[in-house]
Design an enzyme around this catalytic site. Structure first.
Site, short mmCIF file in Angstrom:
data_model
loop_
_atom_site.label_atom_id
_atom_site.label_comp_id
_atom_site.label_asym_id
_atom_site.label_seq_id
_atom_site.Cartn_x
_atom_site.Cartn_y
_atom_site.Cartn_z
CG ASP A 354 -2.33 0.66 1.04
OD1 ASP A 354 -2.34 1.88 0.96
OD2 ASP A 354 -3.26 0.13 0.89
CG ASP A 355 0.32 6.06 0.81
OD1 ASP A 355 1.12 6.32 0.13
OD2 ASP A 355 -0.63 6.82 1.23
NE ARG A 434 -5.08 10.34 3.95
CZ ARG A 434 -4.42 9.10 3.14
NH1 ARG A 434 -4.23 8.90 1.96
NH2 ARG A 434 -3.99 8.23 4.18
CE LYS A 468 -6.22 0.67 -1.26
NZ LYS A 468 -5.91 -0.11 0.09
CG ASP A 470 -6.60 5.48 -2.41
OD1 ASP A 470 -7.96 5.52 -2.18
OD2 ASP A 470 -5.86 4.83 -1.25
CG ASN A 472 -7.04 8.57 -0.03
OD1 ASN A 472 -8.01 8.15 0.29
ND2 ASN A 472 -5.99 7.98 -0.62
CG ASP A 540 -10.08 3.29 4.24
OD1 ASP A 540 -9.72 2.33 3.49
OD2 ASP A 540 -9.75 4.28 4.11
C1 GLA Z 1 -7.10 5.54 1.39
C2 GLA Z 1 -7.42 3.93 1.41
C3 GLA Z 1 -6.80 3.23 2.32
C4 GLA Z 1 -5.24 3.16 2.20
C5 GLA Z 1 -4.94 4.83 2.44
C6 GLA Z 1 -3.30 5.04 2.12
O1 GLA Z 1 -7.62 5.99 2.84
O2 GLA Z 1 -8.78 3.90 1.50
O3 GLA Z 1 -7.16 1.80 2.15
O4 GLA Z 1 -4.90 2.82 0.87
O5 GLA Z 1 -5.42 5.66 1.42
O6 GLA Z 1 -3.08 6.25 2.25
#
Ligand code: GLA
Length: 738
Positions: A354-355, A434, A468, A470, A472, A540
């Site tokens: 992930d991130d 964010r 993935k 995203d 945000n 989340d």
């Molecule tokens: C969002 C996604 C999470 C994760 C974060 C990473 O909130 O929904 O699942 O990937 O970003 O910053």
């Protein structure tokens, strides 16, 4: 749905005889149909949508007249502003000479068989005076009983026309009462089901957020006629707009008792200038009907989605471990390698980083820096992504990676290099959300950048097979330095269209890559985007109790195979709630199972249980949940404190049943339920799987007919909060059951 009421006035009868429908246009699927009546150079009326009507004779007469005029106000298939349509119009134009009204009449229609399952009907409408053409397109998916409606507008006026509003569909209903189910929510609380009886006036569901447009309301609904939504009875209609930006669904109950439902892109601050010779296309409105309640409606939508509404909907999706809740931004190579090793030993099939893996001058060690700089962070991961991906593959796993390519942190190389790429409203301050800004996708350079980023991220290793994606933040202080001054209101429409162009380009190059649709959880859950993705991250919020509600509502219209559903740690990071591991698994197994934790935290019995649960999912549960038919037995919203559903194989040979206890109901109560979807004649063996320390199915193993299981049902010992049960139901071959 009732037919339009008979006309009341002699004069109207006379009039209606004079203008017999030139043509009845029947748009049919295997079991249902929409019927329209087209009059030569006159209106096209929307007559009926429901179960198929036998025979060819359809002696429809236009309906109730306005008392003070001789004009019928029978609903049209695509009402425009002007004349005597008083509800929200589907189309509102300002013509090149400034005239505000449009009067659309029938100009013909075509029917084409696209393949064995899809039939397309295009009804052409033309303005009586202006050279404006509207093509209303119905794509009927036979087997799935789904109809996708969209509209194309073009004109050859001397100069530009301003499109003030343009909907994808208008559907009129006539019933004694209308019950609307819709889905609201916020971050970590998506898809909360609400049902209300509609009263006179308007109910509007909309988004003005541009991006992350489904975080507060989903662009979908279920409408039940003459009573609240029931699982197995009642006439119910579903609509889901395939659009990932601003949308508006208007439900308008008028003084005649009719309900008009107008669905499409949101016209708010979105006037679109259309030049002569150009055309404008709306998104599709995905529509389905069931004469037997929500259950059949969901199964229609799921079948359709697996075949047409998502990518790779016909293949089993892997069990994955996503690194987010297990590592957040704080990891190095060893952390990730250890996670991969432990996950592999537990039977997990894919690891997703992930991130936090990118950014060097502006390292992504938190959400405040690095977004936009998609180069691996050499301090955290000195041997790069390829080393991790190769390691995953060497352990028999696949490898995936997180990106958020539409966004940029102010603290990044990209933001310094391309300030003109950022969405901004003139000289106003660019607000962060964010800690990030939004890139202006209307700009072709930004589109190319995103496609290039995707290629380069994948180019880090041949062993990346999942992304993935995203997003945000949403849009505020809207504006584009790319769009001309008189096209600023095009931003909302253009952003989404160009996003789809980008998806198209990426999919053309990378057809086999799995892509997850994520937007702070379920902030971009719609069939416009899902078409290009393999699955979505529903929320989340990984707390199993909350997930029961979220997944229940989500799976009313979106399929379980696409519903990313992960076991996380306890206490839960969002809610602090303590929930036993078995319950967490039993809930996550109802979707595309995954893990969202530090696997090294699973030791002893918990580790053993996890290995067993993953194996059970892969061996038996997965094909049923992902490719079978969903039957809901008890809704979490019922208030009983229990929730239960089952997934049945298409050939009814096997099924899996889940039941959850969500609250304490006292010592004397117990949960019993009748099963659904089985073959009444066949004999089935029922046994508990994924059991915990205490069995939940007192019968142990039971053998009975489908008929018995569906009429008498089963009792389960799940009476304490967070007790749960998973049952394996398998048909016994005839010879064994005698
Ligand atoms: C969002 C996604 C999470 C994760 C974060 C990473 O909130 O929904 O699942 O990937 O970003 O910053």
């Amino acid at each position: 749905m009732k037919q339009i009421r008979p006309i009341a006035f002699i004069a109207a009868l006379f009039l209606s005889l004079l203008c017999q429908a030139q043509e009845m246009i029947r748009i049919s699927t295997s079991d249902h149909e929409m019927v329209m009546a087209a009059y030569n150079a006159g209106p096209v009326h929307f007559v009926y949508w429901g179960e198929k009507v036998q025979g060819d004779a359809f002696p429809f007469q236009p309906g109730k007249n306005q008392p003070d005029t001789q004009d019928d106000i029978t609903p049209r298939i695509y009402p425009s502003y002007g004349g005597r349509h008083y509800l929200t119009p589907a189309l509102r134009l300002t013509h090149s000479d400034g005239v505000l009204t449009t009067d659309l009449v029938y100009a013909g229609h075509t029917v084409s068989v696209l393949d064995e399952n899809r039939k397309e009907t295009v009804i052409s409408l033309k303005d009586r005076i202006y050279p404006v053409t509207v093509s209303v397109r119905f794509l009927a998916y036979q087997k799935e009983n789904v109809i996708a409606q969209s509209v194309t507008l073009s004109h050859s006026e001397p100069s530009q026309v301003v499109v003030e509003s343009i909907a994808s569909s208008f559907i009129p209903f006539h019933a004694d009462s209308y019950w609307l189910t819709h889905f609201n929510g916020t971050w970590a609380h998506e898809m909360q089901l609400e049902e209300e009886r509609l009263t006179h006036g308007q109910k509007v569901i909309e988004s003005k957020k541009g991006v992350r447009a489904t975080q507060s309301e989903n662009p979908s609904f279920i409408l039940s006629l003459d009573g609240p939504l029931a699982e197995d009875s009642g006439e119910v209609y579903a609509g889901a707009l395939a659009w990932s930006g601003n949308y508006r669904l208007v439900f308008e109950l008028d003084e005649t008792g009719r309900l008009g439902v107008t669905s499409g892109i949101n016209p708010f601050a979105s006037e679109l200038i259309l030049e002569p010779g150009k055309y404008l296309e709306t998104p599709q409105m995905i529509l389905s009907y069931s004469p037997a309640g929500a259950g059949q409606l969901s199964r229609n939508m799921h079948d359709w989605a697996r075949r047409y509404g998502m990518t790779h909907g016909d293949v089993l999706h892997p069990v994955l471990l996503n690194s987010w809740e297990g590592a957040y931004f704080t990891f190095d190579e060893k952390t990730i390698i250890d996670m991969i090793d432990k996950a592999a030993s537990a039977g997990v099939e894919m690891f997703v980083l992930d991130d936090g893996w990118f950014g060097n001058r502006h390292p992504r060690n938190g959400d405040n820096a690095g977004l936009g700089d998609w180069q691996v962070n050499r301090k955290k991961l000195p041997r790069g992504i390829d080393h991790l991906a190769d390691h995953a593959v060497s352990k028999g796993m696949r490898f995936g990676i997180w990106i958020e390519p539409e966004m940029v942190n102010p603290d990044s190389d990209l933001a310094h290099k391309h300030p003109e790429w950022i969405v901004r409203s003139g000289e106003r301050e660019v607000l962060t959300m964010r800690n990030q800004w939004l890139l202006d996708l209307t700009n072709p350079e930004v589109q190319d950048f995103i496609v290039k980023t995707f290629d380069e991220v994948l180019g880090q290793s041949d062993n990346i097979s999942y992304v993935k994606w995203d997003a945000n933040r949403h849009v505020d202080n809207v504006g584009s330095t790319y769009l001309p001054a008189d096209r600023q209101s095009h931003f909302w429409y253009e952003y989404v269209r160009r996003l789809y162009d980008v998806y198209e380009r990426i999919r053309a190059k990378h057809p086999d890559i799995m892509i997850q649709l994520c937007s702070s959880g379920g902030g971009r859950l719609d069939y416009g985007a899902l078409k290009y993705h393999d699955e979505f991250w529903a929320s989340d919020n990984t707390n199993a109790l909350d997930r029961i509600y979220i997944q229940h509502s989500t799976n009313l219209l979106f399929p379980a195979i696409a519903t990313g559903s992960h076991v996380s740690t306890s206490p839960n990071h969002q809610t602090d709630m303590l929930i036993p591991l078995k319950f967490r698994f039993d809930v996550a197994m109802g979707g595309r199972l995954g893990m969202e934790l530090q696997p090294s935290s699973l030791v002893g019995e918990e580790y053993e249980f996890s290995c067993k649960a993953i194996a059970v999912y892969k061996d038996f549960v997965r094909p049923l949940v992902q490719l079978g038919d969903l039957y809901r037995l008890e809704s979490p919203y019922s208030g009983t404190g229990w929730s239960s559903h089952m997934h049945v194989a298409k050939d009814k040979s096997e099924a899996v049943m889940f039941a959850y206890c969500m609250k304490y109901n006292g010592r004397t109560t117990f949960f019993s339920t009748r099963l659904k979807g089985l073959d009444p004649e066949s004999v089935y063996k029922v046994e508990e799987i994924n059991e915990g320390n205490v069995p939940s199915f007192p019968a142990g193993t039971l053998t009975s007919t489908g008929d018995y299981l569906m009429k008498v049902g089963l009792q389960l010992r799940i009476d304490k909060p967070f007790s749960s049960c998973v049952l394996k139901i398998s048909k016994i071959p005839c010879s064994d059951s005698q």
